[in-house]
Design a protein around this motif. Sequence first.
Motif, PDB file in Angstrom:
ATOM      1  N   ALA A   1     113.058  48.285 128.742  1.00  0.00           N
ATOM      2  CA  ALA A   1     113.209  48.191 130.303  1.00  0.00           C
ATOM      3  C   ALA A   1     113.401  49.423 131.092  1.00  0.00           C
ATOM      4  O   ALA A   1     112.960  49.978 131.962  1.00  0.00           O
ATOM      5  CB  ALA A   1     113.678  46.874 130.908  1.00  0.00           C
ATOM      6  N   ALA A   2     114.686  50.110 130.598  1.00  0.00           N
ATOM      7  CA  ALA A   2     115.080  51.058 130.979  1.00  0.00           C
ATOM      8  C   ALA A   2     114.470  52.495 130.904  1.00  0.00           C
ATOM      9  O   ALA A   2     114.106  53.257 131.755  1.00  0.00           O
ATOM     10  CB  ALA A   2     116.549  51.398 130.628  1.00  0.00           C
ATOM     11  N   THR A   3     113.711  52.437 129.622  1.00  0.00           N
ATOM     12  CA  THR A   3     112.837  53.566 129.375  1.00  0.00           C
ATOM     13  C   THR A   3     111.650  53.636 130.197  1.00  0.00           C
ATOM     14  O   THR A   3     111.247  54.703 130.718  1.00  0.00           O
ATOM     15  CB  THR A   3     112.646  53.621 127.982  1.00  0.00           C
ATOM     16  N   PHE A   4     111.228  52.460 130.434  1.00  0.00           N
ATOM     17  CA  PHE A   4     109.940  52.407 131.184  1.00  0.00           C
ATOM     18  C   PHE A   4     110.159  53.013 132.714  1.00  0.00           C
ATOM     19  O   PHE A   4     109.504  53.695 133.229  1.00  0.00           O
ATOM     20  CB  PHE A   4     109.397  50.835 131.396  1.00  0.00           C
ATOM     21  N   GLN A   5     111.366  52.400 133.164  1.00  0.00           N
ATOM     22  CA  GLN A   5     111.637  52.912 134.490  1.00  0.00           C
ATOM     23  C   GLN A   5     112.149  54.261 134.530  1.00  0.00           C
ATOM     24  O   GLN A   5     111.493  55.059 135.639  1.00  0.00           O
ATOM     25  CB  GLN A   5     112.938  51.877 135.081  1.00  0.00           C
ATOM     26  N   VAL A   6     112.828  54.893 133.891  1.00  0.00           N
ATOM     27  CA  VAL A   6     113.269  56.245 133.884  1.00  0.00           C
ATOM     28  C   VAL A   6     111.743  57.139 133.660  1.00  0.00           C
ATOM     29  O   VAL A   6     111.845  57.967 134.423  1.00  0.00           O
ATOM     30  CB  VAL A   6     114.165  56.491 132.721  1.00  0.00           C
ATOM     31  N   GLN A   7     110.986  56.832 132.626  1.00  0.00           N
ATOM     32  CA  GLN A   7     110.037  57.672 132.502  1.00  0.00           C
ATOM     33  C   GLN A   7     108.903  57.484 133.504  1.00  0.00           C
ATOM     34  O   GLN A   7     108.143  58.368 133.732  1.00  0.00           O
ATOM     35  CB  GLN A   7     109.248  57.145 131.179  1.00  0.00           C
ATOM     36  N   LEU A   8     108.699  56.185 134.222  1.00  0.00           N
ATOM     37  CA  LEU A   8     108.002  56.136 135.270  1.00  0.00           C
ATOM     38  C   LEU A   8     108.344  57.071 136.449  1.00  0.00           C
ATOM     39  O   LEU A   8     107.446  57.661 136.888  1.00  0.00           O
ATOM     40  CB  LEU A   8     107.722  54.614 135.674  1.00  0.00           C
ATOM     41  N   ARG A   9     109.464  57.105 136.322  1.00  0.00           N
ATOM     42  CA  ARG A   9     110.113  57.841 137.526  1.00  0.00           C
ATOM     43  C   ARG A   9     109.783  59.582 137.455  1.00  0.00           C
ATOM     44  O   ARG A   9     109.369  60.436 138.178  1.00  0.00           O
ATOM     45  CB  ARG A   9     111.752  57.757 137.903  1.00  0.00           C
ATOM     46  N   ARG A  10     109.984  59.932 136.047  1.00  0.00           N
ATOM     47  CA  ARG A  10     109.641  61.351 135.335  1.00  0.00           C
ATOM     48  C   ARG A  10     108.322  61.500 135.661  1.00  0.00           C
ATOM     49  O   ARG A  10     108.201  62.716 136.348  1.00  0.00           O
ATOM     50  CB  ARG A  10     110.280  61.288 134.328  1.00  0.00           C
ATOM     51  N   TRP A  11     107.617  60.900 135.282  1.00  0.00           N
ATOM     52  CA  TRP A  11     105.927  61.151 135.221  1.00  0.00           C
ATOM     53  C   TRP A  11     105.374  61.248 136.879  1.00  0.00           C
ATOM     54  O   TRP A  11     104.791  62.032 137.167  1.00  0.00           O
ATOM     55  CB  TRP A  11     105.217  59.821 134.581  1.00  0.00           C
ATOM     56  N   GLY A  12     105.846  60.140 137.635  1.00  0.00           N
ATOM     57  CA  GLY A  12     105.717  60.076 138.911  1.00  0.00           C
ATOM     58  C   GLY A  12     106.260  61.416 139.802  1.00  0.00           C
ATOM     59  O   GLY A  12     105.322  62.062 140.484  1.00  0.00           O
ATOM     60  N   ASN A  13     107.438  61.748 139.453  1.00  0.00           N
ATOM     61  CA  ASN A  13     107.800  62.991 140.002  1.00  0.00           C
ATOM     62  C   ASN A  13     107.166  64.389 139.835  1.00  0.00           C
ATOM     63  O   ASN A  13     106.968  65.082 140.578  1.00  0.00           O
ATOM     64  CB  ASN A  13     109.407  62.986 139.778  1.00  0.00           C
ATOM     65  N   ARG A  14     106.751  64.372 138.375  1.00  0.00           N
ATOM     66  CA  ARG A  14     106.104  65.569 137.903  1.00  0.00           C
ATOM     67  C   ARG A  14     104.692  65.686 138.458  1.00  0.00           C
ATOM     68  O   ARG A  14     104.348  66.701 138.885  1.00  0.00           O
ATOM     69  CB  ARG A  14     105.945  65.424 136.316  1.00  0.00           C
TER      70      ARG A  14
ATOM     71  N   TRP B   1     112.656  56.776 148.475  1.00  0.00           N
ATOM     72  CA  TRP B   1     113.361  57.179 147.466  1.00  0.00           C
ATOM     73  C   TRP B   1     112.283  56.776 146.189  1.00  0.00           C
ATOM     74  O   TRP B   1     112.959  57.259 145.068  1.00  0.00           O
ATOM     75  CB  TRP B   1     114.695  56.210 147.095  1.00  0.00           C
ATOM     76  N   LEU B   2     111.036  56.660 146.247  1.00  0.00           N
ATOM     77  CA  LEU B   2     110.249  56.281 145.130  1.00  0.00           C
ATOM     78  C   LEU B   2     109.196  57.303 145.221  1.00  0.00           C
ATOM     79  O   LEU B   2     108.536  57.597 146.293  1.00  0.00           O
ATOM     80  CB  LEU B   2     109.828  54.920 145.017  1.00  0.00           C
ATOM     81  N   ASN B   3     108.639  57.690 144.041  1.00  0.00           N
ATOM     82  CA  ASN B   3     107.486  58.342 144.111  1.00  0.00           C
ATOM     83  C   ASN B   3     106.182  57.554 144.145  1.00  0.00           C
ATOM     84  O   ASN B   3     106.269  56.430 143.930  1.00  0.00           O
ATOM     85  CB  ASN B   3     107.121  59.455 143.049  1.00  0.00           C
ATOM     86  N   PRO B   4     104.963  58.177 144.369  1.00  0.00           N
ATOM     87  CA  PRO B   4     103.739  57.348 144.539  1.00  0.00           C
ATOM     88  C   PRO B   4     103.503  56.510 143.425  1.00  0.00           C
ATOM     89  O   PRO B   4     102.910  55.292 143.320  1.00  0.00           O
ATOM     90  CB  PRO B   4     102.445  58.397 144.718  1.00  0.00           C
ATOM     91  N   LEU B   5     103.793  56.856 142.033  1.00  0.00           N
ATOM     92  CA  LEU B   5     103.256  56.168 140.893  1.00  0.00           C
ATOM     93  C   LEU B   5     104.310  54.829 141.037  1.00  0.00           C
ATOM     94  O   LEU B   5     103.904  53.614 140.570  1.00  0.00           O
ATOM     95  CB  LEU B   5     103.832  56.992 139.637  1.00  0.00           C
ATOM     96  N   GLU B   6     105.677  55.061 141.124  1.00  0.00           N
ATOM     97  CA  GLU B   6     106.642  54.002 141.308  1.00  0.00           C
ATOM     98  C   GLU B   6     106.010  52.803 142.176  1.00  0.00           C
ATOM     99  O   GLU B   6     106.261  51.851 141.871  1.00  0.00           O
ATOM    100  CB  GLU B   6     108.016  54.457 141.670  1.00  0.00           C
ATOM    101  N   LYS B   7     105.801  53.313 143.568  1.00  0.00           N
ATOM    102  CA  LYS B   7     105.362  52.548 144.474  1.00  0.00           C
ATOM    103  C   LYS B   7     104.063  51.675 144.041  1.00  0.00           C
ATOM    104  O   LYS B   7     103.948  50.542 144.394  1.00  0.00           O
ATOM    105  CB  LYS B   7     105.011  53.315 145.723  1.00  0.00           C
TER     106      LYS B   7
END
Length: 230
Positions: free
Chosen positions: A210-223, A75-81
């Motif tokens: 904290a929420a901004t970091f988590q959301v943006q990390l997911r967006r950047w990683g998915n992109r 459920w996570l992208n490589p950047l999140e991992k």
Amino acid sequence: MRNLVEEKFLEFYESWVLQLELYLHQLLIAHNNKTMSETELRALISKLTTHHKAYYTAKWAAIKEDVLAFFGPIWLNPLEKACFWLTGWKPSTVFRMVDRLRKYSRVVLVEAQVRKLEELRVKTKFDEQKIEREMERYQVAMADRKMVELARLGCHLGGESVVEVEAAVRGLATGLEKMVKAADCVRLKTLKGILDILAPPQCVEFLAAAATFQVQLRRWGNRRHNVTHS
């Protein structure tokens, strides 16, 4: 091939992140709206803490069924991992977030808050190192001669040898589960500790960051992941 635990948690996590984005929108409104009462701010903070607790409740239920799924989460992208520490965010990193808010934002802490944050920082670092030492012992146990021998037997023999291997693997999985829960408890204690120290408006700004970091990390990683696989 995905198993049922992975499929269920993937569905849960995607829904959880979508809700986090909605809460982030509310946090940003509260941060910019200086007329909100302390009661309203505390109610919003409570929503966020409840949301985070719901994540760990679901995670711990899933870990009982398949702890290994959380060491290679689909459920996570490589950047999140890449930002993970024992299946989650590293507790000590939130102090750097607080430091950045103090430096670049309007968060001003009084002396008592600074002292309490430093005490919490030391305690969190100590807990992290304790878990890391335990993880090192666990890794040594995995390479233990007995485990290697059991693996060898499991590859070439059947019957009792297979039963021995399965029992040993279950024991290791139980150890992993305990360490993951210990790490999660440090994460939760650190989050609660920071929110207890900060004033409500400061909590809102911290949770928004904290929420901004988590959301943006997911967006950047998915992109990035989608681009490299297109």
